[in-house]
Scaffold this motif. Structure first.
Motif, PDB file in Angstrom:
ATOM      1  N   THR A 176       0.848  -1.201   0.000  1.00  0.00           N
ATOM      2  CA  THR A 176       0.000   0.000   0.000  1.00  0.00           C
ATOM      3  C   THR A 176       0.883   1.251   0.000  1.00  0.00           C
ATOM      4  O   THR A 176       1.870   1.315   0.732  1.00  0.00           O
ATOM      5  N   TYR A 177       0.478   2.219  -0.823  1.00  0.00           N
ATOM      6  CA  TYR A 177       1.189   3.501  -0.820  1.00  0.00           C
ATOM      7  C   TYR A 177       0.575   4.394   0.252  1.00  0.00           C
ATOM      8  O   TYR A 177      -0.605   4.751   0.161  1.00  0.00           O
ATOM      9  N   TRP A 178       1.359   4.746   1.249  1.00  0.00           N
ATOM     10  CA  TRP A 178       0.902   5.632   2.323  1.00  0.00           C
ATOM     11  C   TRP A 178       1.386   7.048   2.037  1.00  0.00           C
ATOM     12  O   TRP A 178       2.551   7.264   1.734  1.00  0.00           O
ATOM     13  N   LEU A 179       0.467   7.980   2.157  1.00  0.00           N
ATOM     14  CA  LEU A 179       0.801   9.382   1.900  1.00  0.00           C
ATOM     15  C   LEU A 179       1.063  10.063   3.245  1.00  0.00           C
ATOM     16  O   LEU A 179       0.191  10.129   4.104  1.00  0.00           O
ATOM     17  N   GLU A 180       2.283  10.525   3.401  1.00  0.00           N
ATOM     18  CA  GLU A 180       2.723  11.090   4.683  1.00  0.00           C
ATOM     19  C   GLU A 180       2.253  12.545   4.843  1.00  0.00           C
ATOM     20  O   GLU A 180       2.306  13.316   3.891  1.00  0.00           O
ATOM     21  N   PRO A 181       1.810  12.902   6.039  1.00  0.00           N
ATOM     22  CA  PRO A 181       1.479  14.319   6.275  1.00  0.00           C
ATOM     23  C   PRO A 181       2.747  15.174   6.281  1.00  0.00           C
ATOM     24  O   PRO A 181       3.802  14.714   6.700  1.00  0.00           O
ATOM     25  N   LYS A 182       2.609  16.391   5.809  1.00  0.00           N
ATOM     26  CA  LYS A 182       3.742  17.332   5.823  1.00  0.00           C
ATOM     27  C   LYS A 182       3.396  18.515   6.712  1.00  0.00           C
ATOM     28  O   LYS A 182       2.805  18.349   7.752  1.00  0.00           O
ATOM     29  N   SER A 183       3.718  19.704   6.246  1.00  0.00           N
ATOM     30  CA  SER A 183       3.486  20.886   7.068  1.00  0.00           C
ATOM     31  C   SER A 183       1.992  21.120   7.295  1.00  0.00           C
ATOM     32  O   SER A 183       1.170  20.919   6.399  1.00  0.00           O
ATOM     33  N   SER A 184       1.640  21.544   8.493  1.00  0.00           N
ATOM     34  CA  SER A 184       0.238  21.824   8.823  1.00  0.00           C
ATOM     35  C   SER A 184      -0.157  23.245   8.415  1.00  0.00           C
ATOM     36  O   SER A 184      -1.091  23.818   8.962  1.00  0.00           O
ATOM     37  N   THR A 185       0.583  23.776   7.456  1.00  0.00           N
ATOM     38  CA  THR A 185       0.317  25.136   6.977  1.00  0.00           C
ATOM     39  C   THR A 185       0.015  25.109   5.471  1.00  0.00           C
ATOM     40  O   THR A 185       0.664  24.381   4.727  1.00  0.00           O
ATOM     41  N   LEU A 186      -0.993  25.872   5.087  1.00  0.00           N
ATOM     42  CA  LEU A 186      -1.264  26.074   3.660  1.00  0.00           C
ATOM     43  C   LEU A 186      -0.699  27.428   3.265  1.00  0.00           C
ATOM     44  O   LEU A 186      -0.945  28.423   3.949  1.00  0.00           O
ATOM     45  N   ARG A 187       0.044  27.466   2.168  1.00  0.00           N
ATOM     46  CA  ARG A 187       0.539  28.749   1.666  1.00  0.00           C
ATOM     47  C   ARG A 187      -0.389  29.188   0.543  1.00  0.00           C
ATOM     48  O   ARG A 187      -0.457  28.550  -0.500  1.00  0.00           O
ATOM     49  N   LEU A 188      -1.114  30.264   0.792  1.00  0.00           N
ATOM     50  CA  LEU A 188      -2.177  30.689  -0.130  1.00  0.00           C
ATOM     51  C   LEU A 188      -1.989  32.148  -0.535  1.00  0.00           C
ATOM     52  O   LEU A 188      -1.603  32.975   0.297  1.00  0.00           O
ATOM     53  N   PHE A 189      -2.325  32.428  -1.795  1.00  0.00           N
ATOM     54  CA  PHE A 189      -2.394  33.825  -2.198  1.00  0.00           C
ATOM     55  C   PHE A 189      -3.628  34.436  -1.549  1.00  0.00           C
ATOM     56  O   PHE A 189      -4.566  33.734  -1.150  1.00  0.00           O
ATOM     57  N   HIS A 190      -3.638  35.768  -1.468  1.00  0.00           N
ATOM     58  CA  HIS A 190      -4.673  36.447  -0.699  1.00  0.00           C
ATOM     59  C   HIS A 190      -6.072  36.119  -1.202  1.00  0.00           C
ATOM     60  O   HIS A 190      -6.993  35.888  -0.405  1.00  0.00           O
ATOM     61  N   ASP A 191      -6.244  36.050  -2.535  1.00  0.00           N
ATOM     62  CA  ASP A 191      -7.591  35.804  -3.038  1.00  0.00           C
ATOM     63  C   ASP A 191      -8.080  34.406  -2.678  1.00  0.00           C
ATOM     64  O   ASP A 191      -9.242  34.214  -2.304  1.00  0.00           O
ATOM     65  N   SER A 192      -7.168  33.411  -2.736  1.00  0.00           N
ATOM     66  CA  SER A 192      -7.553  32.056  -2.339  1.00  0.00           C
ATOM     67  C   SER A 192      -7.866  31.998  -0.847  1.00  0.00           C
ATOM     68  O   SER A 192      -8.850  31.376  -0.426  1.00  0.00           O
ATOM     69  N   ALA A 193      -7.012  32.644  -0.065  1.00  0.00           N
ATOM     70  CA  ALA A 193      -7.230  32.656   1.386  1.00  0.00           C
ATOM     71  C   ALA A 193      -8.558  33.329   1.715  1.00  0.00           C
ATOM     72  O   ALA A 193      -9.320  32.863   2.578  1.00  0.00           O
TER      73      ALA A 193
ATOM     74  N   ARG B 260       9.931   2.889 -10.108  1.00  0.00           N
ATOM     75  CA  ARG B 260       9.050   3.165  -8.949  1.00  0.00           C
ATOM     76  C   ARG B 260       7.774   3.883  -9.394  1.00  0.00           C
ATOM     77  O   ARG B 260       6.678   3.610  -8.902  1.00  0.00           O
ATOM     78  N   MET B 261       7.930   4.809 -10.334  1.00  0.00           N
ATOM     79  CA  MET B 261       6.753   5.526 -10.826  1.00  0.00           C
ATOM     80  C   MET B 261       5.829   4.588 -11.596  1.00  0.00           C
ATOM     81  O   MET B 261       4.597   4.681 -11.496  1.00  0.00           O
ATOM     82  N   ALA B 262       6.409   3.688 -12.395  1.00  0.00           N
ATOM     83  CA  ALA B 262       5.593   2.731 -13.145  1.00  0.00           C
ATOM     84  C   ALA B 262       4.834   1.816 -12.182  1.00  0.00           C
ATOM     85  O   ALA B 262       3.650   1.522 -12.395  1.00  0.00           O
ATOM     86  N   ASP B 263       5.509   1.386 -11.122  1.00  0.00           N
ATOM     87  CA  ASP B 263       4.828   0.555 -10.106  1.00  0.00           C
ATOM     88  C   ASP B 263       3.620   1.307  -9.544  1.00  0.00           C
ATOM     89  O   ASP B 263       2.552   0.729  -9.349  1.00  0.00           O
ATOM     90  N   LEU B 264       3.807   2.586  -9.269  1.00  0.00           N
ATOM     91  CA  LEU B 264       2.728   3.393  -8.700  1.00  0.00           C
ATOM     92  C   LEU B 264       1.524   3.437  -9.648  1.00  0.00           C
ATOM     93  O   LEU B 264       0.371   3.288  -9.203  1.00  0.00           O
ATOM     94  N   THR B 265       1.782   3.618 -10.935  1.00  0.00           N
ATOM     95  CA  THR B 265       0.665   3.733 -11.884  1.00  0.00           C
ATOM     96  C   THR B 265      -0.087   2.413 -12.046  1.00  0.00           C
ATOM     97  O   THR B 265      -1.235   2.406 -12.475  1.00  0.00           O
ATOM     98  N   GLU B 266       0.560   1.315 -11.706  1.00  0.00           N
ATOM     99  CA  GLU B 266      -0.131   0.019 -11.776  1.00  0.00           C
ATOM    100  C   GLU B 266      -1.025  -0.202 -10.564  1.00  0.00           C
ATOM    101  O   GLU B 266      -1.947  -1.008 -10.602  1.00  0.00           O
ATOM    102  N   GLU B 267      -0.754   0.496  -9.483  1.00  0.00           N
ATOM    103  CA  GLU B 267      -1.480   0.262  -8.236  1.00  0.00           C
ATOM    104  C   GLU B 267      -2.547   1.311  -7.933  1.00  0.00           C
ATOM    105  O   GLU B 267      -3.525   1.018  -7.242  1.00  0.00           O
ATOM    106  N   VAL B 268      -2.331   2.534  -8.390  1.00  0.00           N
ATOM    107  CA  VAL B 268      -3.205   3.642  -7.981  1.00  0.00           C
ATOM    108  C   VAL B 268      -3.841   4.284  -9.217  1.00  0.00           C
ATOM    109  O   VAL B 268      -3.137   4.630 -10.172  1.00  0.00           O
ATOM    110  N   ALA B 269      -5.174   4.442  -9.188  1.00  0.00           N
ATOM    111  CA  ALA B 269      -5.879   5.061 -10.307  1.00  0.00           C
ATOM    112  C   ALA B 269      -5.458   6.520 -10.455  1.00  0.00           C
ATOM    113  O   ALA B 269      -5.281   7.231  -9.455  1.00  0.00           O
TER     114      ALA B 269
END
Lengths: 290, 93
Positions: free
Chosen positions: A154-171, A254-263
């Protein structure tokens, strides 16, 4: 790896060799230049910082030293380290890092329903999309770097920074009246919290969505075949040395393996905040079992 | 180009079969290429060892239901394309 050492600010004087690789933004601006210095590397981010990568050993990785360009704040240097240097070194040492954002889907029963990731070029809307999902109660895992770990098939996606960097309009779109920041033309750090929740544990990756480059395209989702997915994902990898054939072969595998496992899907939509709800609905519909 | 010419795949190309298609990545240029089932089989034959195109045509004829002249025409066309893109290289001996 011993972490980041930040040296004194210094001017980015002209380098006397041609870079062996260059990252270019969609609008044609130089984002980074890669120079070789024997077995070391010098990565220049124009007007931001120079990073020297000095090998310690195959197992220990690299010493990283940064010299900020004059006027470049330390937080920018640390963002570059976190969002560019670490994933570059991660892929170089056999990891699987991609440029994108990700959220942890909460299903209709209120349970964790897997992670979905959005890959795209700079300013393609990745962070805004992650923020919009977070606002709907699907916590964000990362805003710029997808760090995948393969465990027990299984490919596990690790959490990173708990901050979103957003431009003012998106924020402003995401936070509305909760927004307390000056209206300036650079990204703001928005901390995860009750409005934009953050997922602090790894989540199994369920789907990948590659954001199209036509920012006026109508909403569409199309599943890639694995060969198409491989071609679509490769430009979103972080590669330190494009001349290191052995590592490139391993990374391709490694990338090819990923494309075989994850849509993997192509996702196009008009970059208009009024369209975001439709985009979220379309993505969530794709996640539902047939 | 003749059927007696000997070819091998370039050392700068990495290949992977995915869902019946063979994806090639030219490590020198960063370009990708896709080959269908027959093209992928031809690539596989040339990647194991240098072979004449005649040998490749014999194997394809034995494995696929197609007339010999069609196989030869398609093989020569593909080989020219692959050589032009430097994905395969000719061996002189």
């Amino acid at each position: 790896m011993t972490g980041l050492v930040i040296g004194e600010s210094r001017p980015q004087t002209l380098l006397d060799d041609v870079p062996y690789d260059t990252w270019v933004s969609p609008d044609g601006a130089c984002v980074a230049q890669f120079h070789r210095r024997g077995d070391r590397y010098l990565l220049r981010f124009p007007h931001q910082a120079d990073f020297a990568l000095e090998p310690i050993s195959e197992a220990a990785g690299y010493h990283v030293t940064a010299w900020p360009a004059p006027g470049c704040p330390e937080r920018v240097v640390r963002n570059l380290y976190r969002n560019a240097i670490l994933p570059i070194l991660g892929n170089h040492s056999g990891g699987l890092f991609l440029h994108g954002s990700a959220v942890s889907i909460v299903n209709e029963a209120g349970n964790e329903g897997g992670a979905i990731a959005f890959l795209g070029l700079s300013r393609s809307g990745k962070t805004t999309l992650a923020g919009a999902f977070a606002k709907q109660g699907h916590p964000f895992l990362t805003e710029d770097v997808i760090d995948l770990r393969l465990r027990d098939g299984t490919y596990w996606l690790e959490p990173k920074s708990s901050t979103l960097r957003l431009f003012h309009d998106s924020a402003h779109h995401l936070l509305g009246s909760d927004l307390k920041m000056p209206e300036i033309d650079e990204k703001h750090d928005v901390d995860g919290g009750s409005t934009l929740p953050f997922a602090d544990e790894a989540v199994p990756l369920r789907m990948l969505f590659v954001l199209g480059t036509d920012q006026g395209a109508p909403l569409s989702l199309r599943r890639y075949s694995p060969p198409e997915a491989l071609a679509a994902l490769l430009p979103h990898a972080f590669i330190l040395d494009v001349e290191d054939k052995s590592r490139l072969r391993a990374h391709f595998s490694r990338m090819a393996d990923l494309t075989e496992e994850v849509a993997c899907y192509a996702l196009d939509y008009t970059r208009d905040y009024a369209e975001l709800a439709s985009v979220l609905n379309a993505v969530l519909t794709t996640l539902r079992p047939d | 180009m003749q059927l007696s010419d000997i070819f091998k795949v370039s050392d700068d190309v990495v290949a992977r079969e995915l869902s019946g298609e063979t994806v090639l990545l030219d490590l020198s240029s960063g370009m990708y290429f896709g080959l269908d089932t027959v093209g992928g089989r031809i690539w596989s034959l040339l990647s194991h060892e240098p072979r004449t195109l005649h040998e490749v045509a014999d194997t394809i004829e034995a494995e696929f239901d197609a007339p010999r002249d069609r196989i030869v025409a398609d093989l020569l066309s593909l080989a020219r394309d692959l050589r032009e893109r430097e994905l395969i290289v000719e061996r002189s001996d």
